[in-house]
Design a protein around this motif. Structure first.
Motif, PDB file in Angstrom:
ATOM      1  N   LEU A 127      49.011 -39.461   8.439  1.00 33.80           N
ATOM      2  CA  LEU A 127      47.641 -40.052   9.248  1.00 33.80           C
ATOM      3  C   LEU A 127      46.616 -38.984   8.186  1.00 33.80           C
ATOM      4  CD1 LEU A 127      45.896 -40.091  12.185  1.00 33.80           C
ATOM      5  CD2 LEU A 127      45.823 -37.247  11.720  1.00 33.80           C
ATOM      6  N   ALA A 128      47.337 -38.225   7.476  1.00 37.40           N
ATOM      7  CA  ALA A 128      45.769 -38.057   5.963  1.00 37.40           C
ATOM      8  C   ALA A 128      45.298 -39.170   4.868  1.00 37.40           C
ATOM      9  CB  ALA A 128      46.226 -36.633   5.170  1.00 37.40           C
ATOM     10  N   VAL A 129      46.933 -39.223   4.882  1.00 39.66           N
ATOM     11  CA  VAL A 129      46.801 -41.450   4.252  1.00 39.66           C
ATOM     12  C   VAL A 129      45.481 -42.375   5.011  1.00 39.66           C
ATOM     13  CG1 VAL A 129      47.986 -43.150   3.007  1.00 39.66           C
ATOM     14  CG2 VAL A 129      48.440 -40.331   2.796  1.00 39.66           C
ATOM     15  N   MET A 130      45.765 -42.651   6.258  1.00 33.46           N
ATOM     16  CA  MET A 130      45.516 -43.172   6.606  1.00 33.46           C
ATOM     17  C   MET A 130      44.088 -43.265   6.790  1.00 33.46           C
ATOM     18  SD  MET A 130      47.670 -44.226  10.135  1.00 33.46           S
ATOM     19  CE  MET A 130      49.626 -44.861   9.593  1.00 33.46           C
ATOM     20  N   ASN A 131      43.618 -41.806   6.615  1.00 29.44           N
ATOM     21  CA  ASN A 131      41.830 -41.848   6.853  1.00 29.44           C
ATOM     22  C   ASN A 131      41.536 -41.447   5.428  1.00 29.44           C
ATOM     23  OD1 ASN A 131      41.511 -41.619   8.966  1.00 29.44           O
ATOM     24  ND2 ASN A 131      42.245 -39.309   9.600  1.00 29.44           N
TER      25      ASN A 131
ATOM     26  N   TYR B 114      43.572 -38.447   0.288  1.00 29.26           N
ATOM     27  CA  TYR B 114      45.069 -37.947  -0.231  1.00 29.26           C
ATOM     28  C   TYR B 114      45.198 -36.675  -0.379  1.00 29.26           C
ATOM     29  CZ  TYR B 114      44.206 -43.336  -0.318  1.00 29.26           C
ATOM     30  OH  TYR B 114      43.793 -44.584   0.385  1.00 29.26           O
ATOM     31  N   THR B 115      44.248 -35.909  -0.590  1.00 27.61           N
ATOM     32  CA  THR B 115      44.587 -35.038  -1.201  1.00 27.61           C
ATOM     33  C   THR B 115      44.887 -34.144  -0.239  1.00 27.61           C
ATOM     34  OG1 THR B 115      42.535 -34.876  -2.427  1.00 27.61           O
ATOM     35  CG2 THR B 115      43.155 -32.542  -1.472  1.00 27.61           C
ATOM     36  N   THR B 116      44.587 -33.864   1.362  1.00 25.15           N
ATOM     37  CA  THR B 116      45.092 -33.326   2.250  1.00 25.15           C
ATOM     38  C   THR B 116      46.635 -34.239   2.510  1.00 25.15           C
ATOM     39  OG1 THR B 116      42.984 -33.002   2.859  1.00 25.15           O
ATOM     40  CG2 THR B 116      44.433 -32.931   4.516  1.00 25.15           C
ATOM     41  N   ALA B 117      46.390 -35.029   2.599  1.00 27.11           N
ATOM     42  CA  ALA B 117      47.678 -35.479   2.308  1.00 27.11           C
ATOM     43  C   ALA B 117      48.876 -35.030   1.335  1.00 27.11           C
ATOM     44  CB  ALA B 117      47.849 -37.072   2.532  1.00 27.11           C
ATOM     45  N   VAL B 118      48.478 -34.797   0.442  1.00 32.08           N
ATOM     46  CA  VAL B 118      49.398 -34.499  -0.381  1.00 32.08           C
ATOM     47  C   VAL B 118      49.918 -32.876   0.134  1.00 32.08           C
ATOM     48  CG1 VAL B 118      49.145 -32.896  -2.763  1.00 32.08           C
ATOM     49  CG2 VAL B 118      48.322 -35.247  -2.870  1.00 32.08           C
ATOM     50  N   ASP B 119      49.173 -32.230   0.677  1.00 34.78           N
ATOM     51  CA  ASP B 119      49.727 -30.697   1.261  1.00 34.78           C
ATOM     52  C   ASP B 119      50.241 -30.994   2.043  1.00 34.78           C
ATOM     53  OD1 ASP B 119      47.233 -29.472  -0.495  1.00 34.78           O
ATOM     54  OD2 ASP B 119      45.521 -30.167   1.109  1.00 34.78           O
ATOM     55  N   PHE B 120      49.996 -31.567   3.407  1.00 32.74           N
ATOM     56  CA  PHE B 120      50.794 -31.474   3.974  1.00 32.74           C
ATOM     57  C   PHE B 120      52.615 -32.140   3.622  1.00 32.74           C
ATOM     58  CE2 PHE B 120      47.242 -31.735   7.139  1.00 32.74           C
ATOM     59  CZ  PHE B 120      47.113 -30.524   7.788  1.00 32.74           C
TER      60      PHE B 120
ATOM     61  N   GLU C 240      58.617 -28.188   1.505  1.00 35.31           N
ATOM     62  CA  GLU C 240      58.707 -27.067   1.727  1.00 35.31           C
ATOM     63  C   GLU C 240      59.734 -26.399   2.658  1.00 35.31           C
ATOM     64  OE1 GLU C 240      55.863 -24.723   1.471  1.00 35.31           O
ATOM     65  OE2 GLU C 240      55.212 -25.162  -0.956  1.00 35.31           O
ATOM     66  N   LYS C 241      59.417 -27.031   3.881  1.00 32.41           N
ATOM     67  CA  LYS C 241      60.386 -26.802   5.488  1.00 32.41           C
ATOM     68  C   LYS C 241      62.062 -27.510   4.928  1.00 32.41           C
ATOM     69  CE  LYS C 241      56.006 -25.434   7.501  1.00 32.41           C
ATOM     70  NZ  LYS C 241      55.346 -26.279   8.331  1.00 32.41           N
ATOM     71  N   GLY C 242      61.952 -28.646   4.179  1.00 39.44           N
ATOM     72  CA  GLY C 242      62.879 -29.053   4.114  1.00 39.44           C
ATOM     73  C   GLY C 242      62.950 -30.580   3.756  1.00 39.44           C
ATOM     74  N   LEU C 243      62.128 -31.006   4.681  1.00 40.44           N
ATOM     75  CA  LEU C 243      62.109 -32.597   4.711  1.00 40.44           C
ATOM     76  C   LEU C 243      61.970 -33.452   3.391  1.00 40.44           C
ATOM     77  CD1 LEU C 243      62.421 -34.904   7.053  1.00 40.44           C
ATOM     78  CD2 LEU C 243      59.441 -35.065   6.617  1.00 40.44           C
ATOM     79  N   GLU C 244      62.786 -34.072   3.026  1.00 41.07           N
ATOM     80  CA  GLU C 244      63.725 -34.382   1.351  1.00 41.07           C
ATOM     81  C   GLU C 244      62.420 -35.794   0.763  1.00 41.07           C
ATOM     82  OE1 GLU C 244      67.454 -34.556   0.192  1.00 41.07           O
ATOM     83  OE2 GLU C 244      67.851 -32.925   0.800  1.00 41.07           O
ATOM     84  N   SER C 245      62.107 -36.325   2.069  1.00 41.60           N
ATOM     85  CA  SER C 245      61.483 -37.629   1.169  1.00 41.60           C
ATOM     86  C   SER C 245      59.946 -37.208   1.594  1.00 41.60           C
ATOM     87  CB  SER C 245      61.835 -38.670   2.844  1.00 41.60           C
ATOM     88  OG  SER C 245      61.172 -37.846   4.157  1.00 41.60           O
ATOM     89  N   ALA C 246      59.565 -36.694   2.187  1.00 42.31           N
ATOM     90  CA  ALA C 246      58.369 -35.619   2.080  1.00 42.31           C
ATOM     91  C   ALA C 246      57.898 -35.553   0.504  1.00 42.31           C
ATOM     92  CB  ALA C 246      57.552 -34.666   2.545  1.00 42.31           C
ATOM     93  N   GLU C 247      58.585 -34.761  -0.466  1.00 48.48           N
ATOM     94  CA  GLU C 247      58.698 -35.016  -1.643  1.00 48.48           C
ATOM     95  C   GLU C 247      58.286 -35.315  -2.881  1.00 48.48           C
ATOM     96  OE1 GLU C 247      60.372 -31.462  -5.582  1.00 48.48           O
ATOM     97  OE2 GLU C 247      61.329 -32.362  -3.415  1.00 48.48           O
ATOM     98  N   GLU C 248      58.794 -36.958  -2.151  1.00 49.23           N
ATOM     99  CA  GLU C 248      58.169 -37.841  -2.978  1.00 49.23           C
ATOM    100  C   GLU C 248      56.644 -38.500  -2.899  1.00 49.23           C
ATOM    101  OE1 GLU C 248      58.475 -40.767  -6.205  1.00 49.23           O
ATOM    102  OE2 GLU C 248      59.794 -39.285  -5.319  1.00 49.23           O
TER     103      GLU C 248
ATOM    104  N   PHE D 122      51.566 -38.860  -3.817  1.00 50.30           N
ATOM    105  CA  PHE D 122      49.482 -39.322  -3.416  1.00 50.30           C
ATOM    106  C   PHE D 122      49.281 -37.809  -4.379  1.00 50.30           C
ATOM    107  CE2 PHE D 122      51.574 -42.124   0.456  1.00 50.30           C
ATOM    108  CZ  PHE D 122      50.744 -43.263   0.358  1.00 50.30           C
ATOM    109  N   ASN D 123      49.845 -37.710  -5.298  1.00 51.15           N
ATOM    110  CA  ASN D 123      48.967 -36.726  -6.382  1.00 51.15           C
ATOM    111  C   ASN D 123      48.351 -37.010  -7.170  1.00 51.15           C
ATOM    112  OD1 ASN D 123      48.145 -33.645  -6.719  1.00 51.15           O
ATOM    113  ND2 ASN D 123      49.545 -34.050  -8.427  1.00 51.15           N
ATOM    114  N   GLU D 124      49.783 -38.266  -7.277  1.00 53.56           N
ATOM    115  CA  GLU D 124      49.064 -38.861  -7.975  1.00 53.56           C
ATOM    116  C   GLU D 124      48.460 -40.025  -9.205  1.00 53.56           C
ATOM    117  OE1 GLU D 124      51.186 -42.037 -12.350  1.00 53.56           O
ATOM    118  OE2 GLU D 124      52.445 -41.126 -10.184  1.00 53.56           O
ATOM    119  N   TYR D 125      48.174 -40.898  -6.896  1.00 49.37           N
ATOM    120  CA  TYR D 125      47.465 -41.158  -6.570  1.00 49.37           C
ATOM    121  C   TYR D 125      45.866 -40.675  -6.501  1.00 49.37           C
ATOM    122  CZ  TYR D 125      44.900 -45.302  -4.529  1.00 49.37           C
ATOM    123  OH  TYR D 125      43.826 -46.705  -4.063  1.00 49.37           O
ATOM    124  N   ALA D 126      45.809 -39.482  -6.800  1.00 51.94           N
ATOM    125  CA  ALA D 126      44.562 -38.829  -6.122  1.00 51.94           C
ATOM    126  C   ALA D 126      44.211 -38.180  -6.995  1.00 51.94           C
ATOM    127  CB  ALA D 126      44.590 -37.449  -5.238  1.00 51.94           C
ATOM    128  N   ARG D 127      44.934 -38.356  -8.421  1.00 47.33           N
ATOM    129  CA  ARG D 127      43.902 -37.649  -9.474  1.00 47.33           C
ATOM    130  C   ARG D 127      43.442 -39.394 -10.529  1.00 47.33           C
ATOM    131  NH1 ARG D 127      48.711 -33.844 -12.405  1.00 47.33           N
ATOM    132  NH2 ARG D 127      46.613 -34.537 -14.297  1.00 47.33           N
TER     133      ARG D 127
END
Length: 350
Positions: free
Chosen positions: A308-312, A315-321, A327-335, A340-345
């Motif tokens: 949702l943050a990406v759609m809005n 990107y910084t908030t998106a990276v945080d989520f 951290e909670k175990g969803l592997e695809s979220a790490e990539e 989006f961290n690289e894109y935000a920078r």
């Protein structure tokens, strides 16, 4: 992701003469794709048990326990119980498993006498139900509350009686004998008592009823969709999900399934999560925000908040989520967090 034009000049002797570069397309013009929306499969129900409940205000002649259907408003009040039972009894997909009746008397009179009245009147209503329906007597049970002090207390808290607060203090004094409490109210506040006797005491004499039942399971998506159109309350979340999987992702029909599921299960985290994904899929970000607020703190919920943050374009908030989800175990979220961290920078550096 970068397009660079380089220029080198050479002499006849292969001598290098200068080196010029020009970046034609920068990294900042690259926009990562929106991550895939998640739909979570709900936990199945072993048995779909449901219940319906209500309150009937059946009147009895003074000190009597037999039912007179045409007495005062009894036609309507008895009709409430019948209508509730009929709403499930006549459905071939439903099996009634329990009917429970609880009768209350008012504080007027002695506690011992009211105990007998509440018990016998409720027993009479049970017999009334058994005569109307061919239920196994063992599933139709009853209890009784001799005096409905809780109902009186609730009424007094909202009452505008001149001495409501003083009477309330007496009513809430559970260490004092019920007969003594009722006597003190009558003696010290006679005018208020007259109002109570006419306005609230009749409503304290009531019967609460609860019908419990089981609903058969559905496995055919077409049947589930048919039931959803007319009686969505008969479906489990798992059955809604089965129907959704049979439809084209993002289609109006697909979205409708998850929207209705969230309406039927408004406090369920998975239902709200899936409805949020459906809302994002159709671009309804306002609804997605509301749904995600009730989607819990699972890895999938944090991932969806990242989407949702990406759609809005936050990107910084998106990276945080995405990092939280990882951290909670969803592997695809790490990539996604890395991308989006690289894109935000890159946007900040532009």
């Amino acid at each position: 992701c970068r397009l660079i034009l380089s220029r080198r000049d050479y002499t006849c002797c292969e001598a290098h003469d200068g080196n010029q570069q020009s970046e034609l397309v920068s990294r900042a013009l690259w926009v990562p794709a929106t991550p895939k929306l998640l739909y979570v499969s709900p936990k199945g129900e072993k048995t779909k048990s449901r219940s319906l409940s209500g309150t009937a205000y059946i009147d009895f002649p003074v000190d009597r326990t037999e039912i007179h259907p045409d007495y005062h408003n009894n036609v309507t009040e008895l009709g409430k119980i019948r209508a509730t039972i009929d709403s499930v009894r006549n459905d071939s997909d439903i099996t009634v498993t329990s009917i429970y009746l609880k009768g209350f008397a008012s504080p007027e009179g002695t506690y011992a006498h009211n105990t007998d009245l509440a018990r016998e009147r409720t027993a009479t209503i049970r017999e009334y139900v058994l005569k109307l329906y061919d239920f196994d007597p063992s599933i139709v049970t009853f209890g009784h509350e001799p005096e409905n002090w809780e109902g009186l207390i609730a009424w007094l808290r909202k009452s505008s009686l001149p001495h409501a607060s003083q009477i309330l203090e007496i009513a809430e004094d559970k260490d004092t004998d019920p007969d003594a409490r009722e006597y003190r109210i009558r003696k010290y506040y006679p005018e208020d008592y007259k109002v109570m006797k006419s306005e609230i005491y009749p409503l304290l004499r009531c019967t609460e009823y609860k019908i419990e039942y089981n609903i058969r399971s559905y496995s055919d998506p077409k049947e589930i969709l048919k039931v959803m159109k007319t009686q969505p309350g008969k479906l489990s979340l798992e059955e809604f999900f089965v129907a959704g999987e049979s439809l084209e992702t993002g289609s109006p029909e697909f979205n409708e399934v998850f929207d209705i599921a969230a309406v039927m299960y408004p406090d369920d985290e998975v239902a709200n999560l899936n409805a949020a994904s459906a809302a994002m899929g159709r671009g309804d970000l306002k609804t997605a925000v509301a749904r995600l607020a009730k989607a819990g703190e699972s890895a999938e919920a944090d991932y969806s908040r990242g989407v949702l943050a990406v759609m809005n374009k936050d990107y910084t908030t998106a990276v945080d989520f995405f990092r939280k989800a990882a951290e909670k175990g969803l592997e695809s979220a790490e990539e996604h967090a890395k991308v989006f961290n690289e894109y935000a920078r890159s946007l900040e550096a532009k």
